[in-house]
Structure formats: C-alpha cells, structure tokens
Design an enzyme around this catalytic site. Structure first.
Site, mmCIF file in Angstrom:
data_model
loop_
_atom_site.group_PDB
_atom_site.id
_atom_site.type_symbol
_atom_site.label_atom_id
_atom_site.label_comp_id
_atom_site.label_asym_id
_atom_site.label_seq_id
_atom_site.Cartn_x
_atom_site.Cartn_y
_atom_site.Cartn_z
ATOM 1 N NE ARG A 90 -19.034 -6.116 4.513
ATOM 2 C CZ ARG A 90 -18.398 -5.132 3.897
ATOM 3 N NH1 ARG A 90 -18.911 -4.593 2.808
ATOM 4 N NH2 ARG A 90 -17.256 -4.658 4.354
ATOM 5 N NE ARG A 208 -16.626 4.271 -4.783
ATOM 6 C CZ ARG A 208 -15.981 3.637 -3.814
ATOM 7 N NH1 ARG A 208 -16.443 2.494 -3.368
ATOM 8 N NH2 ARG A 208 -14.882 4.139 -3.312
ATOM 9 C CE LYS A 209 -19.786 1.422 1.601
ATOM 10 N NZ LYS A 209 -18.852 1.681 2.754
ATOM 11 N N GLY A 468 -8.840 2.097 10.881
ATOM 12 C CA GLY A 468 -7.463 1.848 10.468
ATOM 13 C C GLY A 468 -6.952 2.701 9.339
ATOM 14 C CB CYS A 473 -14.808 0.841 8.046
ATOM 15 S SG CYS A 473 -14.275 0.763 6.338
ATOM 16 N N GLY A 474 -14.760 2.597 10.771
ATOM 17 C CA GLY A 474 -15.016 2.664 12.214
ATOM 18 C C GLY A 474 -15.565 4.015 12.636
HETATM 19 FE FE1 SRM Z 1 -15.890 -0.141 5.059
HETATM 20 C C1 SRM Z 1 -13.976 -0.553 2.318
HETATM 21 C C2 SRM Z 1 -14.769 -3.001 6.338
HETATM 22 C C3 SRM Z 1 -18.373 -0.057 7.352
HETATM 23 C C4 SRM Z 1 -16.447 3.131 4.285
HETATM 24 N N1 SRM Z 1 -14.625 -1.564 4.390
HETATM 25 C C5 SRM Z 1 -13.963 -1.554 3.211
HETATM 26 C C6 SRM Z 1 -13.272 -2.888 2.965
HETATM 27 C C7 SRM Z 1 -14.207 -3.737 2.156
HETATM 28 C C8 SRM Z 1 -11.925 -2.716 2.247
HETATM 29 C C9 SRM Z 1 -11.276 -4.043 1.911
HETATM 30 O O1 SRM Z 1 -11.527 -4.568 0.835
HETATM 31 O O2 SRM Z 1 -10.539 -4.552 2.714
HETATM 32 C C10 SRM Z 1 -13.126 -3.383 4.433
HETATM 33 C C11 SRM Z 1 -13.130 -4.874 4.631
HETATM 34 C C12 SRM Z 1 -12.238 -5.231 5.787
HETATM 35 C C13 SRM Z 1 -12.562 -6.532 6.409
HETATM 36 O O3 SRM Z 1 -11.862 -7.527 6.135
HETATM 37 O O4 SRM Z 1 -13.473 -6.584 7.225
HETATM 38 C C14 SRM Z 1 -14.259 -2.631 5.106
HETATM 39 N N2 SRM Z 1 -16.532 -1.370 6.486
HETATM 40 C C15 SRM Z 1 -15.865 -2.455 6.939
HETATM 41 C C16 SRM Z 1 -16.486 -2.986 8.205
HETATM 42 C C17 SRM Z 1 -16.372 -4.495 8.323
HETATM 43 C C18 SRM Z 1 -15.813 -2.309 9.422
HETATM 44 C C19 SRM Z 1 -16.114 -3.014 10.719
HETATM 45 O O5 SRM Z 1 -15.172 -3.587 11.257
HETATM 46 O O6 SRM Z 1 -17.237 -3.006 11.157
HETATM 47 C C20 SRM Z 1 -17.900 -2.431 8.070
HETATM 48 C C21 SRM Z 1 -18.804 -3.352 7.316
HETATM 49 C C22 SRM Z 1 -20.207 -2.816 7.235
HETATM 50 C C23 SRM Z 1 -21.179 -3.800 6.624
HETATM 51 O O7 SRM Z 1 -21.633 -4.679 7.350
HETATM 52 O O8 SRM Z 1 -21.485 -3.664 5.442
HETATM 53 C C24 SRM Z 1 -17.620 -1.190 7.240
HETATM 54 N N3 SRM Z 1 -17.232 1.260 5.656
HETATM 55 C C25 SRM Z 1 -18.088 1.133 6.695
HETATM 56 C C26 SRM Z 1 -18.650 2.411 7.027
HETATM 57 C C27 SRM Z 1 -19.571 2.724 8.202
HETATM 58 C C28 SRM Z 1 -21.025 2.723 7.888
HETATM 59 O O9 SRM Z 1 -21.460 2.199 6.855
HETATM 60 O O10 SRM Z 1 -21.733 3.258 8.723
HETATM 61 C C29 SRM Z 1 -18.091 3.326 6.141
HETATM 62 C C30 SRM Z 1 -18.335 4.854 6.102
HETATM 63 C C31 SRM Z 1 -19.714 5.166 5.605
HETATM 64 C C32 SRM Z 1 -19.828 5.146 4.103
HETATM 65 O O11 SRM Z 1 -19.598 4.110 3.487
HETATM 66 O O12 SRM Z 1 -20.168 6.177 3.557
HETATM 67 C C33 SRM Z 1 -17.201 2.584 5.290
HETATM 68 N N4 SRM Z 1 -15.339 1.070 3.550
HETATM 69 C C34 SRM Z 1 -15.633 2.398 3.440
HETATM 70 C C35 SRM Z 1 -14.975 2.934 2.283
HETATM 71 C C36 SRM Z 1 -15.081 4.382 1.747
HETATM 72 C C37 SRM Z 1 -16.257 4.469 0.811
HETATM 73 C C38 SRM Z 1 -16.116 5.473 -0.295
HETATM 74 O O13 SRM Z 1 -17.140 5.971 -0.786
HETATM 75 O O14 SRM Z 1 -14.985 5.747 -0.740
HETATM 76 C C39 SRM Z 1 -14.245 1.870 1.714
HETATM 77 C C40 SRM Z 1 -13.358 1.917 0.461
HETATM 78 C C41 SRM Z 1 -14.112 1.511 -0.756
HETATM 79 O O15 SRM Z 1 -15.276 1.132 -0.702
HETATM 80 O O16 SRM Z 1 -13.487 1.610 -1.810
HETATM 81 C C42 SRM Z 1 -14.492 0.723 2.537
HETATM 82 FE FE1 SF4 Z 2 -9.661 1.266 6.473
HETATM 83 FE FE2 SF4 Z 2 -12.100 0.236 6.562
HETATM 84 FE FE3 SF4 Z 2 -9.984 -1.342 6.359
HETATM 85 FE FE4 SF4 Z 2 -10.520 -0.082 8.640
HETATM 86 S S1 SF4 Z 2 -11.725 -1.694 7.673
HETATM 87 S S2 SF4 Z 2 -8.552 -0.243 7.703
HETATM 88 S S3 SF4 Z 2 -11.251 1.887 7.865
HETATM 89 S S4 SF4 Z 2 -10.746 0.129 4.842
#
Ligand code: SRM
Ligand code: SF4
Length: 549
Positions: A90, A208-209, A468, A473-474
């Site tokens: 990323r 955390r993030k 998903g 994240c979506g």
């Molecule tokens: Fe996310 C975790 C993908 C935006 C909330 N997110 C993950 C992980 C890293 C989990 C994992 O290890 O597999 C996903 C990686 C999958 C992959 O292979 O791509 C993942 N998040 C994404 C992305 C790629 C979705 C997308 O297809 O666009 C986005 C990457 C953004 C970036 O460039 O940094 C993405 N994630 C978000 C958003 C939307 C936003 O930021 O507007 C959210 C909700 C907003 C927020 O964070 O408050 C989001 N992602 C989470 C969470 C829940 C956070 C929490 O506080 O619990 C997780 C789980 C975690 O972090 O433990 C997570």
């Molecule tokens: Fe769940 Fe985020 Fe993975 Fe999508 S990319 S399946 S919302 S953790």
C-alpha cells in the site's frame, strides 16, 4: 514526553515511559510492535530480500511477527490466507495526485507477477495498492518509489493512513481552499525524517490506524464525517482561509461513528500543527489494550468534547498562538448542487477535466501504462485518484477531447462514459485477496451492476458501495445502497444450506449533510445467481425512481 529511558531505540524514544508501560501490558499487537524498532521494518525488508535472493533463506523462514505484522510499517501486508508469500503493497498518495511516471512504474512493478495476482488497485482512500509483491521484489519496488518521490512507508499498521483531499483541488470553480499543498505538508510531517528521507518514527506507533481528510469546498468529496480528523474548508468572519474541524469519525466491526464537530476553526497555516497536536495526545493517551476501543472517538468520549478541545489546543501551544478561533459559520451556497466527477466538465475556457471510470478501481499492468500514456498526451502528465476508485485527467485541451475519447475506448477496463449504476460502484478488496472477507466483492459488484443496467434505467446516479465484511472498507453505510458481506441461506435440493450473502443498506448520504445508514434494510440475501439482482432492482424502482426496461 520525549524521554528515552525505557525505549531502547529511536522509535520508542517518542513514547513516554508511561506509554511504554501501557504497551508492555497491552494487546498482542502492542507487544509485537514494542519488541522491535519501528524503523526496523524499513531496513529489514532489504535484509530479507537480499537473504532470499542469495538463497540463504525463504519467506517461510521469516518470523510471522515480521512477515504478518511489522512489515506493515513498510506498507507490506502479507496475504497469507489468499496468496501465501505475496504482499499487497500500500502506498501513500496524498490528495490522490499521481504523475504519469509513477503510474507507469506501478504497472512495471507488477509485471513479473502472475497476471491475475499482479494487479493494481485504487482504494477508497484515493490511494494505490500493488499486488502480488514478493519479499525480493518489495525492496526493489520501494527503492523505485523513493526515486519517484513516493513511498509505501506509514501506510498500514497503526499509523496515519493516506491523507485524503479534494480531487478537484485547484480546478473547482466553487472551491474555498486548495487542499493539495496541505495534504502534502501533513504527509511530509508524518513520513519524512528531518533529513527529508522517507520514514519518521514519531507517529509511526499509534494505538490504532488514524484517518485524516480535508475538504476544500461544499462537495466534501473527501468524506470528512468518517475520518478521525475531518477538515471542512470555511472562511472566518474576517475572510481568512481555514477549516472547521470535526473529529472521531470511523467505521469498524465494533462500532460505526460519525465524527463530532469541535467548537474550533483552524487557520490554514495551523493545520499541520493541530494534526501534530491531536496525534501526540492520541499516541500518548489512546487505548493500548483493547484494540476495538483504540480509535480516537473513544479518547474524545473519555475527555468530553470540550475538554478534548482544550487539551489539543494546549498541546498546540494555545488558542491565540495558533490563530485558532471558535467554529465559524459556514453557509452553503444557494442552489448548491454537488459537482460531478465522471465525464467531461469545463475547467476553464479552453480546458476540461475528464473523469474516467475504472470498474471497481482495478488496474492491470496494461491499463497503468495506457493511463500514463494518456496523461502524457493530454493532461500534462497528471492523474488524480478519487475515493470512488476512479481517475480524473485535468487540464485536457477542449480541442483534444474527441481524440482522448477515441484513445480511451481502446483501453480495457477504462471507460470514457459509464452507466449511472455501473459508473458509481465502489468496492473493497473482498475475498480474492483479503483474509477477513466473508464474500467476493469486486467480481460480484461488476456482475450485479452490469445486470442491473440491463434490467432498469435510473434517472440519476445511484452509488452502490460493496464491502466484504463489517469493517466496511467499502463504506457500505455511505452508499445510496450498501452491500455488506454476511451469511445467507439458500434452498438447494430441498435443503437450506449456508451460502455467501449480503446485508443491504439503503439511504446513506455523502457531501454536505451526510448520513450514515447504520441498519441494513434486508439481511442475508444470497449473492450467487439472480436473487440479489432481483432484490436490488426492486429497491431501485421503489427508492430511486428506476424504470424497468
Ligand atoms: Fe480497510 C482492514 C482494505 C479503507 C476500515 N482494510 C483492512 C485490511 C488491511 C485487512 C487485511 O489485512 O486484509 C484490508 C486489506 C485488503 C487488501 O488486500 O486490500 C483493507 N481498507 C482496505 C482498502 C484497500 C479497501 C479498498 O478496496 O479500497 C482501503 C485502503 C485505504 C487506504 O488506501 O489506506 C480500506 N478500511 C478502509 C476504510 C475507508 C476509509 O478509510 O474511508 C475503512 C473505514 C474507515 C475507518 O477506518 O474508520 C476501513 N479496514 C478497516 C478496518 C476497521 C478499523 C477499525 O477501527 O476496527 C479494518 C480492520 C483492522 O484494521 O483491524 C481494515
Ligand atoms: Fe472486510 Fe475491508 Fe477486507 Fe473488505 S477489504 S473484506 S471490508 S477487511
């Protein structure tokens, strides 16, 4: 605060003794983070890559704590469950501004990998992710990124994620403030060390993030309400440029929280200062034990909004010192209509901005190269990413529009125009690569939206957000229609069996007066086959004025 006594290294030196003690008895992640310097990830990747190249080791021999956790500090997320041994890398793309050279490099970086694994995604934070990356390749790609003034450091684990800004910054006729210089400054403060090189441990180990978004005008393309810090451009009563600040917005499995307004207006020149101040308070005082409660909102609630404001102002050196004021009144202009991103729109008398649709944000090595070529030919080498996972080419001469359309039509997976349903699909990664996913998203999103375009016509854009799992994240809760992976049951051969499904949310809003739809309208709709299509077609007719073809 900057005591070094317990932390034996540069990274930990930014943590107070008290914070280190809390981390020591904190969550598993805190212990893993503390056991090795933050900066180690930035050099370990070179060491691991060299050892693998020379045949001394293999990725399987790298400790899981490094492979699955600490290397995230370098932006490397091991996809152990879906593609073992391969990372998603990323990047950081402040304000989503990419040069043609960088876009070409993304495509070249994944060239050596298997075709369906080595792909590039535009994310919901206006960012880029490279896939299929091996340990050996990672160190070379990082060096290449750095040479192009870009990095993958600080993009995962517990640090500040990509700084989102307005995709129309500097080219919107209704803009109050250009977010590009500010997103760049915040990004530099976070990721550059004092000598300008990439990697600064100061805010690399947060509880955390942490998400920051800046909106330059009324459209709020940046979704300030779901960010830990959301800066809304607003002039002060004296006409100075600055932002009203909202805090604490986030989404997770445990809780989805809309940000809350602070009684605080931040002048343009103090934006970086207030970010530093909030991050310092969050780093030093945020929860380190229960990761579900370690987002900023929980700390704000512990303080109370007023006391929290006082605390961050104190950390910033005082209200007067930073030119801060009480929240300023912002009146949205009369007959406000949110600007469109996709399609051709006048930029000035001679030029247009052109929003191109990238289905579910997925780019291939070929489309990266083709987009880079388009940018060189038509948009002064500039490409802008959007949180809706599309791209904008700015500065296109009006006389080139027909030629641009013809060139775009030759590229697979890049659309000059798209349907009102298909063009407005957002999708998280889903089960193809994400180990947390309950369902496949991107392929389903494409299949279902294409079917819906066949079945109905809609009078205006309908934003469908696919996610998903409940991490969202979506951003399913923001969508006109949100689809979130969930268990479902289906009758097969007379028996009810468990199948992948979705919960369906209806009525989220973005822009000014946003609204998060927290409750699904329908639960457990099976995802395979036509059932989900029928349910969505019905919703489109009932709620969005669709007409069946
Ligand atoms: Fe996310 C975790 C993908 C935006 C909330 N997110 C993950 C992980 C890293 C989990 C994992 O290890 O597999 C996903 C990686 C999958 C992959 O292979 O791509 C993942 N998040 C994404 C992305 C790629 C979705 C997308 O297809 O666009 C986005 C990457 C953004 C970036 O460039 O940094 C993405 N994630 C978000 C958003 C939307 C936003 O930021 O507007 C959210 C909700 C907003 C927020 O964070 O408050 C989001 N992602 C989470 C969470 C829940 C956070 C929490 O506080 O619990 C997780 C789980 C975690 O972090 O433990 C997570
Ligand atoms: Fe769940 Fe985020 Fe993975 Fe999508 S990319 S399946 S919302 S953790």
């Amino acid at each position: 605060m900057n005591s070094v006594s317990k932390g034996s290294d540069m990274a930990n030196s930014y943590l107070s003794d008290e914070t280190i003690t809390r981390c020591e008895s904190g969550s598993k992640e805190e212990k893993v983070k503390l056991s090795k310097d933050v900066t180690s990830a930035w050099s370990d990747i070179d060491t691991f890559a060299a050892a693998i190249r020379s045949g001394k080791t293999s990725w399987e021999e790298i400790s899981p704590d490094d492979m699955d956790i600490r290397l995230k500090w370098a932006g490397l997320l091991h996809r152990r469950k879906r593609t073992p041994g391969k990372f998603m890398m990323r990047l950081k793309v402040p304000n989503g501004i990419v040069t043609s050279e960088q876009m070409r490099f993304y495509g070249e970086s994944v060239e050596g990998f298997e075709e369906d694994v080595g792909v590039v995604d535009i994310t919901t934070r206006q960012n880029i992710q490279l896939r299929g990356v091996t340990v050996e390749a990672a160190s070379t790609i990082i060096a290449g990124l750095h040479a192009l003034n870009q990095t993958s450091f600080h993009s995962a684990l517990d640090n500040v994620r990509n700084i989102v800004g307005s995709p129309l910054a500097g080219i919107s006729p209704t803009e109050i403030l250009n977010t590009i210089p500010l997103t760049t400054k915040i990004n530099d403060m976070l990721i550059r060390s004092p000598d300008g090189t990439f990697g600064n441990p100061r805010f690399a180990n947060l509880p955390r993030k942490f998400n920051i978004a800046l909106s330059g005008g009324d459209d709020d393309f940046s979704h300030c309400n779901i960010n830990d810090l959301g800066f809304h451009a607003c002039k002060s009563s004296e006409g100075e440029l600055g932002f009203n600040l909202d805090v604490g917005g986030y989404m997770s499995i445990k809780r989805v929280a809309e940000s809350v307004p602070l009684n605080l207006w931040v002048p343009e020149e103090s934006v970086v200062k207030i970010c530093e101040s909030v991050l310092t308070v969050f780093r030093d005082e945020g929860e380190r034990k229960n990761r579900q409660k370690a987002r900023l909102m929980w700390l704000i609630e512990e303080y109370g909004v007023e006391k929290f404001t006082e605390r961050i102002l104190e950390e910033a050196g005082g209200k007067e010192e930073g030119g801060f004021k009480d929240r300023q009144e912002h009146v949205i202009r009369e007959n406000y209509v949110r600007q469109e991103i996709l399609g051709v729109h006048a930029q000035d008398e001679e030029r247009s901005r052109v929003g191109l649709h990238i289905p579910t944000g997925r780019l291939t090595r070929y489309s990266c190269k083709a987009i880079a070529d388009l940018a060189d030919k038509y948009s002064d080498g500039e490409i802008r990413l959007t949180v809706c996972q599309n791209i904008i080419l700015p500065n296109v001469s009006n006389s080139d529009l027909i030629a641009l359309e013809a060139d775009v039509n030759l590229i697979d997976n890049v659309d000059f125009s798209a349907g009102l349903i298909e063009g407005n699909v957002v999708s998280c990664t889903g089960a193809q690569f994400c180990g947390l996913a309950m369902v496949e998203t991107k392929a389903n999103a494409r299949r279902v939206s294409a079917r819906l375009e066949e079945l109905v016509t809609v009078p205006k854009a309908v934003r469908m957000h696919w996610t998903g799992c409940p991490n969202s994240c979506g951003q399913a809760q923001c969508g006109d229609i949100g689809l979130m992976g969930a268990p479902a049951r289906k009758e097969i051969d007379g028996k009810k069996v468990a199948v992948p499904g979705v919960n369906i949310f209806v009525g989220g809003k973005i822009g000014e007066n946003p609204f998060l739809q927290l409750e699904p309208r329908i639960k457990g709709v099976p995802l395979d086959g036509e059932e989900v299509v029928d349910v969505l077609a019905e919703i489109l007719v009932k709620d969005f004025g669709a007409v069946r073809r």
